[in-house]
Enzyme design. Structure first.
Site, PDB file in Angstrom:
ATOM      1  NE  ARG A  99       1.870 -20.849  32.715  1.00  0.00           N
ATOM      2  CZ  ARG A  99       0.779 -20.168  32.444  1.00  0.00           C
ATOM      3  NH1 ARG A  99       0.759 -19.288  31.460  1.00  0.00           N
ATOM      4  NH2 ARG A  99      -0.309 -20.314  33.178  1.00  0.00           N
ATOM      5  CG  ASP A 100       0.005 -16.521  34.169  1.00  0.00           C
ATOM      6  OD1 ASP A 100       0.227 -15.531  33.476  1.00  0.00           O
ATOM      7  OD2 ASP A 100      -1.147 -16.915  34.425  1.00  0.00           O
ATOM      8  CG  HIS A 108      -5.487 -18.676  36.219  1.00  0.00           C
ATOM      9  ND1 HIS A 108      -4.245 -19.269  36.290  1.00  0.00           N
ATOM     10  CD2 HIS A 108      -5.307 -17.495  35.599  1.00  0.00           C
ATOM     11  CE1 HIS A 108      -3.342 -18.455  35.733  1.00  0.00           C
ATOM     12  NE2 HIS A 108      -3.973 -17.368  35.298  1.00  0.00           N
ATOM     13  CG  HIS A 140      -4.935 -12.447  35.152  1.00  0.00           C
ATOM     14  ND1 HIS A 140      -3.810 -12.022  34.503  1.00  0.00           N
ATOM     15  CD2 HIS A 140      -4.871 -13.801  35.128  1.00  0.00           C
ATOM     16  CE1 HIS A 140      -3.091 -13.054  34.099  1.00  0.00           C
ATOM     17  NE2 HIS A 140      -3.721 -14.152  34.459  1.00  0.00           N
ATOM     18  CB  CYS A 153      -1.521  -7.131  29.549  1.00  0.00           C
ATOM     19  SG  CYS A 153      -1.469  -7.027  27.759  1.00  0.00           S
ATOM     20  CG  ASN A 191      -1.532 -14.498  37.122  1.00  0.00           C
ATOM     21  OD1 ASN A 191      -2.318 -15.378  36.830  1.00  0.00           O
ATOM     22  ND2 ASN A 191      -0.574 -14.098  36.286  1.00  0.00           N
TER      23      ASN A 191
HETATM   24 ZN    ZN Z   1      -2.801 -15.936  34.529  1.00  0.00          ZN
END
Ligand code: ZN
Length: 313
Positions: free
Chosen positions: A20-21, A214, A216, A247, A256
């Site tokens: 997902r991420d 969570h 990054h 990004c 991440n």
């Molecule tokens: Zn993330």
């Protein structure tokens, strides 16, 4: 002086969020067959929590349009908790229909980020949590409703985010019906002391319903922040195989924290994660092939495992 370090033997859960991420940050769409191989490879490597996609409109994120198919495949894997991201009530309905075990709603602690991304204020999102909880309860489903507090440590649009506001929104999310909450450093602004302080305050406020960190690695502090959160008592972390999730507007920026590096961090300290590092590294090589040309991140894949390491499982 007595040691303030936590018990290293307490198990740690790593939730893979790359499907997902990671994939939503990449312009190309990975074929469903590759995603299914990735999903099954993660399960074989010991992952027992995987976020498989997002129920957002396919026109917004065509990369994740096959989320229902992935949930169905994930549900066939024994012992796996399958989660999906949902942006709103409509997404929650899709998550309930899919049979996912958990749905994750992002709630921005930054008002500016919330307005820019969701076109709603944080408190409007909190109101949506109440509607999602009512929908879930009326359906008879046991799907967990988790709220991920994004931009909890700072925001690219707004800048600083006040810890008091983060704590207020955490409490509001739980009061509105969320089963559990987590804190996310969405843009890689956090430092380890800030992480430790905010998690300690959040634990004092909401107790063990605070369930996830969570992070990054945008500015190289990802693993240090994982460690700081672990020191504060967090035992569940999101991560992406190969550190995906950079990004798209900052070429070269890492994403991440990488699943294999987080697994290595805890294995090296003797904290059990149930993860097979060799299997993760082999899967990462396959991922590099599926995403040919896409930069992957993380240290352990470059350097390899040290001979001295105690293999925790
Ligand atoms: Zn993330």
């Amino acid at each position: 002086m007595t040691s303030l370090l936590p018990d290293p033997a307490a198990p740690v859960i790593v939730r893979e969020v790359g499907l997902r991420d990671g994939l939503q940050a990449i312009a190309r769409t990975m074929p469903t067959a590759n995603k299914l191989d990735w999903l099954r490879g993660l399960h074989a490597a010991g992952l027992r929590e995987i976020e498989v996609g997002s129920f957002v409109p396919a026109r917004l994120l065509p990369q994740l349009a096959d989320t229902a198919e992935l949930v169905a495949a994930a549900k066939a894997l024994p012992g796996l908790t399958t989660s999906v991201l949902v942006p709103n009530l409509k997404g929650a309905q899709a998550a309930l229909d899919s049979g996912a075990d958990a749905m994750l709603l992002p709630l921005s602690a930054s008002h500016a980020h919330s307005l820019a991304n969701l076109r709603r204020t944080p408190d409007e999102v909190v109101a949506e949590i109440g509607r999602m909880r009512a929908l879930r309860d009326a359906s008879g489903s046991r799907c967990l409703l988790e709220v991920g507090m994004s931009t909890a440590f700072g925001c690219t649009i707004q800048g600083a985010v006040e810890p008091d506001e983060v704590l207020r929104l955490l409490q509001a999310a739980l009061d509105a019906g969320a089963d559990r909450v987590g804190l996310a450093d969405t843009v890689g602004y956090a430092d380890p002391l800030q992480v430790r302080r905010l998690f300690e305050r959040a634990f004092a406020r909401v107790g063990d319903r605070l369930g996830c960190g969570h992070f990054h690695d945008t500015r190289g502090l990802g693993l240090a922040n994982v460690f700081a959160a672990w020191e504060a008592g967090v035992r569940r972390f999101d991560a992406c195989l190969g550190g995906l999730g950079g990004c798209p507007h900052a070429p070269g920026a890492s994403g991440n924290v990488s699943t294999e590096d987080v697994a290595y961090l805890f294995a090296s300290m003797g904290a059990p994660t149930g993860l097979d590092l060799e299997a993760l590294l082999a899967l990462r090589m396959r991922l590099a092939g599926w995403l040919d040309g896409e930069p992957l991140h993380g240290s352990i894949a470059r350097a390899g495992l040290p001979k001295t390491m105690r293999m925790a499982a």
